[in-house]
Design a protein around this motif. Structure first.
Motif, PDB file in Angstrom:
ATOM      1  N   VAL A 163       0.836  -1.197   0.000  1.00  0.00           N
ATOM      2  CA  VAL A 163       0.000   0.000   0.000  1.00  0.00           C
ATOM      3  C   VAL A 163       0.873   1.250   0.000  1.00  0.00           C
ATOM      4  CG1 VAL A 163      -1.964  -1.101   1.115  1.00  0.00           C
ATOM      5  CG2 VAL A 163      -0.175  -0.063   2.522  1.00  0.00           C
ATOM      6  N   GLY A 164       0.250   2.360  -0.359  1.00  0.00           N
ATOM      7  CA  GLY A 164       0.946   3.644  -0.384  1.00  0.00           C
ATOM      8  C   GLY A 164       0.052   4.749   0.139  1.00  0.00           C
ATOM      9  N   ALA A 165       0.650   5.885   0.408  1.00  0.00           N
ATOM     10  CA  ALA A 165      -0.095   7.074   0.806  1.00  0.00           C
ATOM     11  C   ALA A 165      -0.502   7.837  -0.446  1.00  0.00           C
ATOM     12  CB  ALA A 165       0.758   7.959   1.706  1.00  0.00           C
ATOM     13  N   GLN A 166      -1.767   8.173  -0.544  1.00  0.00           N
ATOM     14  CA  GLN A 166      -2.271   8.938  -1.686  1.00  0.00           C
ATOM     15  C   GLN A 166      -2.285  10.421  -1.315  1.00  0.00           C
ATOM     16  OE1 GLN A 166      -6.398   8.293  -3.185  1.00  0.00           O
ATOM     17  NE2 GLN A 166      -5.303   7.741  -5.042  1.00  0.00           N
ATOM     18  N   LEU A 167      -1.607  11.225  -2.137  1.00  0.00           N
ATOM     19  CA  LEU A 167      -1.438  12.655  -1.867  1.00  0.00           C
ATOM     20  C   LEU A 167      -1.685  13.455  -3.138  1.00  0.00           C
ATOM     21  CD1 LEU A 167       2.088  12.197  -0.272  1.00  0.00           C
ATOM     22  CD2 LEU A 167       0.024  12.587   1.055  1.00  0.00           C
ATOM     23  N   ARG A 168      -1.882  14.759  -2.961  1.00  0.00           N
ATOM     24  CA  ARG A 168      -1.844  15.637  -4.129  1.00  0.00           C
ATOM     25  C   ARG A 168      -0.421  15.621  -4.695  1.00  0.00           C
ATOM     26  NH1 ARG A 168      -5.415  19.875  -5.374  1.00  0.00           N
ATOM     27  NH2 ARG A 168      -3.573  20.998  -6.099  1.00  0.00           N
ATOM     28  N   ALA A 169      -0.308  15.715  -6.017  1.00  0.00           N
ATOM     29  CA  ALA A 169       1.013  15.680  -6.649  1.00  0.00           C
ATOM     30  C   ALA A 169       1.893  16.853  -6.214  1.00  0.00           C
ATOM     31  CB  ALA A 169       0.864  15.663  -8.166  1.00  0.00           C
ATOM     32  N   ASP A 170       1.282  17.992  -5.821  1.00  0.00           N
ATOM     33  CA  ASP A 170       2.070  19.155  -5.402  1.00  0.00           C
ATOM     34  C   ASP A 170       2.316  19.187  -3.897  1.00  0.00           C
ATOM     35  OD1 ASP A 170      -0.460  19.742  -4.520  1.00  0.00           O
ATOM     36  OD2 ASP A 170      -0.689  21.590  -5.670  1.00  0.00           O
ATOM     37  N   TYR A 203      -7.745  -0.360   9.502  1.00  0.00           N
ATOM     38  CA  TYR A 203      -6.654  -0.623   8.552  1.00  0.00           C
ATOM     39  C   TYR A 203      -6.484   0.542   7.591  1.00  0.00           C
ATOM     40  CZ  TYR A 203      -3.909  -2.640   4.803  1.00  0.00           C
ATOM     41  OH  TYR A 203      -2.936  -2.855   3.853  1.00  0.00           O
ATOM     42  N   TRP A 204      -7.559   0.977   6.957  1.00  0.00           N
ATOM     43  CA  TRP A 204      -7.457   2.021   5.940  1.00  0.00           C
ATOM     44  C   TRP A 204      -7.275   3.420   6.538  1.00  0.00           C
ATOM     45  CZ3 TRP A 204      -6.146   0.675   1.277  1.00  0.00           C
ATOM     46  CH2 TRP A 204      -6.434  -0.619   0.849  1.00  0.00           C
ATOM     47  N   HIS A 205      -7.311   3.509   7.865  1.00  0.00           N
ATOM     48  CA  HIS A 205      -6.975   4.764   8.546  1.00  0.00           C
ATOM     49  C   HIS A 205      -5.554   4.743   9.078  1.00  0.00           C
ATOM     50  CE1 HIS A 205     -11.490   5.735   9.466  1.00  0.00           C
ATOM     51  NE2 HIS A 205     -11.183   5.867   8.200  1.00  0.00           N
ATOM     52  N   GLY A 206      -4.751   3.789   8.601  1.00  0.00           N
ATOM     53  CA  GLY A 206      -3.372   3.725   9.061  1.00  0.00           C
ATOM     54  C   GLY A 206      -3.230   3.224  10.473  1.00  0.00           C
ATOM     55  N   GLY A 207      -4.233   2.489  10.962  1.00  0.00           N
ATOM     56  CA  GLY A 207      -4.128   1.859  12.264  1.00  0.00           C
ATOM     57  C   GLY A 207      -4.760   2.608  13.415  1.00  0.00           C
ATOM     58  N   GLU A 208      -5.301   3.798  13.188  1.00  0.00           N
ATOM     59  CA  GLU A 208      -5.920   4.554  14.280  1.00  0.00           C
ATOM     60  C   GLU A 208      -6.963   5.521  13.725  1.00  0.00           C
ATOM     61  OE1 GLU A 208      -3.177   8.182  15.412  1.00  0.00           O
ATOM     62  OE2 GLU A 208      -1.984   6.340  15.292  1.00  0.00           O
ATOM     63  N   PRO A 209      -7.916   5.936  14.571  1.00  0.00           N
ATOM     64  CA  PRO A 209      -8.952   6.874  14.102  1.00  0.00           C
ATOM     65  C   PRO A 209      -8.331   8.212  13.695  1.00  0.00           C
ATOM     66  CG  PRO A 209      -9.546   5.884  16.208  1.00  0.00           C
ATOM     67  CD  PRO A 209      -8.109   5.549  15.972  1.00  0.00           C
ATOM     68  N   ARG A 210      -8.843   8.797  12.623  1.00  0.00           N
ATOM     69  CA  ARG A 210      -8.325  10.081  12.139  1.00  0.00           C
ATOM     70  C   ARG A 210      -9.488  10.920  11.622  1.00  0.00           C
ATOM     71  NH1 ARG A 210      -2.684   9.224  11.364  1.00  0.00           N
ATOM     72  NH2 ARG A 210      -2.145   7.015  11.301  1.00  0.00           N
ATOM     73  N   THR A 250       5.422   2.689   4.591  1.00  0.00           N
ATOM     74  CA  THR A 250       6.073   1.660   5.387  1.00  0.00           C
ATOM     75  C   THR A 250       5.317   1.456   6.699  1.00  0.00           C
ATOM     76  OG1 THR A 250       7.516   3.274   6.489  1.00  0.00           O
ATOM     77  CG2 THR A 250       8.314   2.293   4.429  1.00  0.00           C
ATOM     78  N   GLY A 251       5.583   0.323   7.339  1.00  0.00           N
ATOM     79  CA  GLY A 251       4.972   0.056   8.638  1.00  0.00           C
ATOM     80  C   GLY A 251       3.531  -0.389   8.580  1.00  0.00           C
ATOM     81  N   MET A 252       3.008  -0.636   7.396  1.00  0.00           N
ATOM     82  CA  MET A 252       1.639  -1.138   7.244  1.00  0.00           C
ATOM     83  C   MET A 252       1.673  -2.482   6.533  1.00  0.00           C
ATOM     84  SD  MET A 252      -0.611   0.801   8.638  1.00  0.00           S
ATOM     85  CE  MET A 252      -2.054   0.010   7.887  1.00  0.00           C
ATOM     86  N   PRO A 253       0.926  -3.476   7.018  1.00  0.00           N
ATOM     87  CA  PRO A 253       0.883  -4.759   6.314  1.00  0.00           C
ATOM     88  C   PRO A 253       0.226  -4.587   4.953  1.00  0.00           C
ATOM     89  CG  PRO A 253      -0.796  -4.681   8.026  1.00  0.00           C
ATOM     90  CD  PRO A 253       0.052  -3.457   8.210  1.00  0.00           C
ATOM     91  N   PRO A 254       0.532  -5.470   4.001  1.00  0.00           N
ATOM     92  CA  PRO A 254      -0.083  -5.352   2.683  1.00  0.00           C
ATOM     93  C   PRO A 254      -1.589  -5.576   2.738  1.00  0.00           C
ATOM     94  CG  PRO A 254       1.102  -7.429   2.881  1.00  0.00           C
ATOM     95  CD  PRO A 254       1.435  -6.625   4.103  1.00  0.00           C
ATOM     96  N   SER A 255      -2.248  -5.097   1.704  1.00  0.00           N
ATOM     97  CA  SER A 255      -3.695  -5.285   1.578  1.00  0.00           C
ATOM     98  C   SER A 255      -3.959  -6.670   0.989  1.00  0.00           C
ATOM     99  CB  SER A 255      -4.283  -4.208   0.666  1.00  0.00           C
ATOM    100  OG  SER A 255      -5.623  -4.502   0.348  1.00  0.00           O
ATOM    101  N   ARG A 256      -4.738  -7.474   1.695  1.00  0.00           N
ATOM    102  CA  ARG A 256      -4.997  -8.860   1.276  1.00  0.00           C
ATOM    103  C   ARG A 256      -6.212  -8.919   0.355  1.00  0.00           C
ATOM    104  NH1 ARG A 256      -6.777 -11.548   5.851  1.00  0.00           N
ATOM    105  NH2 ARG A 256      -6.365 -13.579   4.876  1.00  0.00           N
TER     106      ARG A 256
END
Length: 284
Positions: A163-170, A203-210, A250-256
């Motif tokens: 998995v990766g972090a999705q961001l604005r390109a700028d 999982y999709w919140h990176g492991g904690e509420p946001r 990094t630090g996140m398990p892959p998406s199954r």
């Protein structure tokens, strides 16, 4: 050899663990061990090496595994063809979110060639229900992603995707070679509606509420990032789209990637679907 006993043997041969095979078959371990012993007596040879390190197939076991898979597949084809001739061969498949994965096309092609007279209905669901309607009884089998509440379901992994972090390109962080969830701790993340499976949410919140905007679809996730500078997780190999970037997380398990169906005897249509899915994704 009874087909049921061969199914027991195949489960042990694929899991290489009697406990996991028993759980997969929804039975206790002692009768499974006895059934395999009886099969070994019938064959006249040991099918497994058993030692403190675990279970491995013998040469005879490897041959029987290949033959047993073929026999079970043929038996299921007979049942499916008979059901199709009777006009009762239908299958409802749940697919999560974005169904552009090439594995779906390979699976559809292979299943259609195997069972041309089976009527397949597709129910595509948004990101608020990772079981794709299984818990609600709306589908027979699902192609989905974990994690989620698996109670009452049987699950097989098809693939694990980074998995990766999705961001604005700028975004300044988009130029980084990699990121950790802590690097994004002060950002707003897209999140799912209240009542969505908590394991899936976490999982999709990176492991904690946001905090952040509520989304329901892959497209809404991307738009939240594009319009609001929100961040979130996505599959690393997904094409981010114009104006967006994906940085390895990094630090996140892959998406199954999973195929899932209700507990109990799934019947020939689902069994064939699961085997075809495993083969289709192995090819990819």
């Amino acid at each position: 050899m009874e087909l049921r006993t061969l199914r027991y043997f195949v489960a042990v041969a694929e899991e290489l663990h009697f406990g996991r095979a028993a759980a997969r078959l929804h039975m206790s371990q002692p009768p499974l061990s006895r059934a395999v012993k009886r099969l070994e007596t019938e064959v006249g040879a040991a099918l497994f090496h058993r030692n403190s390190a675990g279970v491995t197939l013998t040469e005879v076991g490897a041959v029987l595994l290949d033959e047993a898979r073929g026999l079970l597949d043929q038996a299921d084809r007979v049942r499916v063809r008979v059901a199709a001739a009777a006009g009762s061969a239908t299958l409802t498949v749940g697919i999560l979110g974005d169904s552009t994965d090439p594995g779906v096309a390979r699976l559809a092609d292979a299943y259609r060639r195997r069972h041309p007279r089976v009527e397949v209905t597709i129910r595509e669901t948004d990101l608020t229900d990772p079981t794709c309607g299984l818990h609600a009884g709306l589908v027979d089998v699902a192609l989905t992603r974990g994690p989620f509440d698996e109670r009452g379901l049987t699950v097989r992994e098809l693939r694990a995707d980074p998995v990766g972090a999705q961001l604005r390109a700028d975004d300044p962080l988009a130029r980084r070679d990699s990121l950790a969830p802590a690097d994004l701790a002060d950002r707003r993340w897209f999140r799912f509606p209240e009542g969505t499976d908590p394991l899936w949410q976490a999982y999709w919140h990176g492991g904690e509420p946001r905090p952040g905007p509520v989304v329901r679809t892959v497209r809404e996730c991307r738009q939240a990032v594009l319009w609001n500078g929100t961040v979130g997780m996505t599959l690393l190999d997904h094409e981010p789209g114009e104006g967006l970037a994906v940085v390895p997380l990094t630090g996140m398990p892959p998406s199954r990637l999973l195929v899932a169906w209700p507990e109990g005897d799934p019947g020939p249509l689902i069994r064939s679907f699961v085997r075809t899915a495993i083969a289709a994704y192995r090819e990819g």
